[in-house]
Design a protein around this motif. Structure first.
Motif, PDB file in Angstrom:
ATOM      1  N   ILE A 119       0.840  -1.197   0.000  1.00  0.00           N
ATOM      2  CA  ILE A 119       0.000   0.000   0.000  1.00  0.00           C
ATOM      3  C   ILE A 119       0.878   1.251   0.000  1.00  0.00           C
ATOM      4  O   ILE A 119       0.606   2.224  -0.737  1.00  0.00           O
ATOM      5  CB  ILE A 119      -0.976  -0.012   1.193  1.00  0.00           C
ATOM      6  CG1 ILE A 119      -2.028  -1.100   0.993  1.00  0.00           C
ATOM      7  CG2 ILE A 119      -1.639   1.343   1.381  1.00  0.00           C
ATOM      8  CD1 ILE A 119      -2.909  -1.340   2.201  1.00  0.00           C
ATOM      9  N   ASP A 120       1.954   1.200   0.817  1.00  0.00           N
ATOM     10  CA  ASP A 120       2.874   2.341   0.848  1.00  0.00           C
ATOM     11  C   ASP A 120       3.545   2.538  -0.521  1.00  0.00           C
ATOM     12  O   ASP A 120       3.746   3.690  -0.967  1.00  0.00           O
ATOM     13  CB  ASP A 120       3.941   2.150   1.934  1.00  0.00           C
ATOM     14  CG  ASP A 120       3.373   2.304   3.339  1.00  0.00           C
ATOM     15  OD1 ASP A 120       2.267   2.879   3.465  1.00  0.00           O
ATOM     16  OD2 ASP A 120       4.018   1.837   4.296  1.00  0.00           O
ATOM     17  N   ALA A 121       3.901   1.412  -1.189  1.00  0.00           N
ATOM     18  CA  ALA A 121       4.548   1.500  -2.500  1.00  0.00           C
ATOM     19  C   ALA A 121       3.608   2.095  -3.545  1.00  0.00           C
ATOM     20  O   ALA A 121       4.041   2.740  -4.503  1.00  0.00           O
ATOM     21  CB  ALA A 121       5.022   0.120  -2.925  1.00  0.00           C
ATOM     22  N   MET A 122       2.350   1.860  -3.357  1.00  0.00           N
ATOM     23  CA  MET A 122       1.375   2.373  -4.324  1.00  0.00           C
ATOM     24  C   MET A 122       0.829   3.729  -3.888  1.00  0.00           C
ATOM     25  O   MET A 122      -0.194   4.197  -4.403  1.00  0.00           O
ATOM     26  CB  MET A 122       0.229   1.369  -4.470  1.00  0.00           C
ATOM     27  CG  MET A 122       0.683   0.045  -5.018  1.00  0.00           C
ATOM     28  SD  MET A 122      -0.580  -1.218  -5.330  1.00  0.00           S
ATOM     29  CE  MET A 122      -1.958  -0.832  -4.402  1.00  0.00           C
ATOM     30  N   GLY A 123       1.501   4.381  -2.924  1.00  0.00           N
ATOM     31  CA  GLY A 123       1.025   5.638  -2.343  1.00  0.00           C
ATOM     32  C   GLY A 123       0.667   6.700  -3.361  1.00  0.00           C
ATOM     33  O   GLY A 123      -0.349   7.382  -3.213  1.00  0.00           O
TER      34      GLY A 123
END
Length: 164
Positions: A119-123
């Motif tokens: 989820i953080d990578a797709m922020g």
């Protein structure tokens, strides 16, 4: 009433005057220095022997009862030991199940952590969906808590019958 020592000496002197000293001593030895009512007879001893025999019988009876009761208690203790061993086996099995569940929960926690990283990578792509992700995260946390509570209730429900 017992004869006093003074009276006994007077009687001995009187007997010595009547007969020789050896005969007087023999007579005095045959006279008890206590009341005649306090001297035990053969009948008294026989009666006491009967009482002792009765008491011996009672003691034997009590000993037999105690031995039987102790044997019963020993059997009950062996049964309790077997039950406790069985209970320990069940508890060991439950502990194994709990360890397995903990492993699953750790695995699930790892998966949730991985999802957080993704989820953080797709922020950048999800900036506009922030509110929805917060709701999803709360839902997942609530579901995990619900599962944990359900699991705890299940385990408690499995353990309680073991003690009743």
């Amino acid at each position: 009433m017992p004869t006093s020592e003074k009276t006994r000496l007077r009687i001995r002197q009187y007997l010595t005057d009547l007969m020789d000293e050896e005969a007087a001593d023999a007579m005095m030895e045959s006279m008890p220095d206590v009341e005649w009512s306090e001297i035990a007879t053969k009948a008294d001893i026989t009666r006491l022997d009967g009482r002792v025999d009765t008491l011996g019988g009672r003691i034997t009876e009590i000993d037999e009862r105690l031995t039987t009761r102790m044997d019963d208690l020993s059997g009950q203790m062996q049964t309790m030991t077997l039950r406790m061993d069985d209970m320990n086996g069940r508890m060991d099995d439950m502990n194994g199940r709990m360890d397995d569940m903990n492993g699953r929960m750790d695995s699930m926690s790892g998966r949730i952590d991985q999802m957080g990283g993704r989820i953080d990578a797709m922020g950048g792509r999800i900036d506009d969906m922030g509110g929805r992700i917060d709701n999803l995260s709360r839902t997942i946390t609530f579901a995990a808590l619900t599962m944990a509570v359900t699991l705890a209730v299940f385990i408690a429900g499995s353990i309680v019958p073991l003690f009743t």
